[in-house]
Scaffold this active site. Structure first.
Site, mmCIF file in Angstrom:
data_model
loop_
_atom_site.group_PDB
_atom_site.id
_atom_site.type_symbol
_atom_site.label_atom_id
_atom_site.label_comp_id
_atom_site.label_asym_id
_atom_site.label_seq_id
_atom_site.Cartn_x
_atom_site.Cartn_y
_atom_site.Cartn_z
ATOM 1 N N HIS A 1 1.866 2.476 -3.412
ATOM 2 C CA HIS A 1 0.657 3.140 -4.054
ATOM 3 C C HIS A 1 1.011 4.716 -4.020
ATOM 4 C CE1 HIS A 1 -1.573 -0.041 -5.695
ATOM 5 N NE2 HIS A 1 -1.772 -0.601 -4.925
ATOM 6 N N GLU B 1 0.741 -1.443 -0.036
ATOM 7 C CA GLU B 1 0.143 -0.002 0.169
ATOM 8 C C GLU B 1 1.029 1.487 0.229
ATOM 9 O OE1 GLU B 1 -3.283 -0.257 -0.939
ATOM 10 O OE2 GLU B 1 -3.242 -2.511 -0.602
#
Length: 245
Positions: free
Chosen positions: A120, A117
């Site tokens: 991202h 994550e």
């Protein structure tokens, strides 16, 4: 008569021979099987490495903070959200949302999911083009996924080819979004593995486990795209059948 035509086309009833097998259902079933297999694999792989403690002894949240800082990112807030494997990065408010299975866990699985994550967030910081394109496609993809089937079914019921075509185009927008998602997810995983290795958060053996977790997760996106493509093919076949009737 139009309702009868719809039943004939969609549910598998023929005027002369009565019941017949609609082979297009096989496409939907195949897509469902692929999705179930990919989902089962990611959960089993996560469960396996969720039992392996990370040598750095960092929680998912602590690892995320270290990964973000190593990338020069200090304006992303790390949040705890409920659920299992509901982790996601929200570029709108720059929040890294880690689930119950990730936030406080010190396992290899939790740390690599948190790092993914973070990947991202790094993409967002660097204006990674596929991510920018995916963000641009969100409104169109949402409209397409919500309206595609109602419009297409209306086309079948009323035997209106323009509505069938419109339904296919709308569904294609959702498929395009999933296609663009693939490089975004693979790139985020690649960034995560490099940072985990470079910062020493994980050792060589642990990185092997992390690759297994992230590869299994990536396959869910591949399976979802394959399922959507099969569904799109089904819509096209149903549309062609309707035009011949």
């Amino acid at each position: 008569m139009m309702l009868l035509s719809y039943a004939n086309n969609f549910y598998g009833y023929g005027g002369r021979g009565g019941l017949y097998f609609d082979y297009t259902y096989l496409l939907a079933i195949l897509g469902l099987i692929l999705t179930m297999i990919a989902s089962a694999r990611v959960r089993s792989t996560f469960a396996k490495y969720d039992k392996v403690r990370c040598m750095s002894n960092l929680t998912g949240a602590e690892a995320a903070e270290r990964v973000l800082h190593s990338a020069g990112i200090y304006d992303v807030r790390i949040c705890h959200v409920s659920g299992s494997l509901t982790d996601h990065y929200d570029p709108r408010n720059k929040t890294l949302n880690l689930s119950d299975s990730t936030y406080a866990s010190r396992s290899v699985a939790a740390v690599c999911v948190a790092a993914h994550e973070c990947g991202h967030a790094v993409q967002h910081q660097k204006s990674y083009r596929p991510l920018v394109l995916r963000s641009t496609l969100v409104p169109a993809a949402n409209i397409g996924s919500q309206l595609a089937w109602p419009v297409f079914l209306a086309g079948l019921i009323f035997s209106m080819q323009p509505l069938l075509t419109a339904g296919i185009v709308l569904f294609s927008l959702a498929v395009l979004f999933q296609l663009v998602t693939l490089p975004v997810e693979f790139n985020a995983s690649s960034r995560a593995l490099k940072i985990l290795d470079g910062t020493g958060i994980m050792g060589t053996q642990e990185l092997s486990g992390a690759k297994s977790v992230l590869t299994a997760a990536a396959l869910t996106y591949v399976a979802a795209l394959a399922s959507s493509l099969l569904q799109l093919l089904r819509l096209i076949l149903l549309s062609r059948r309707n035009s011949r009737d």
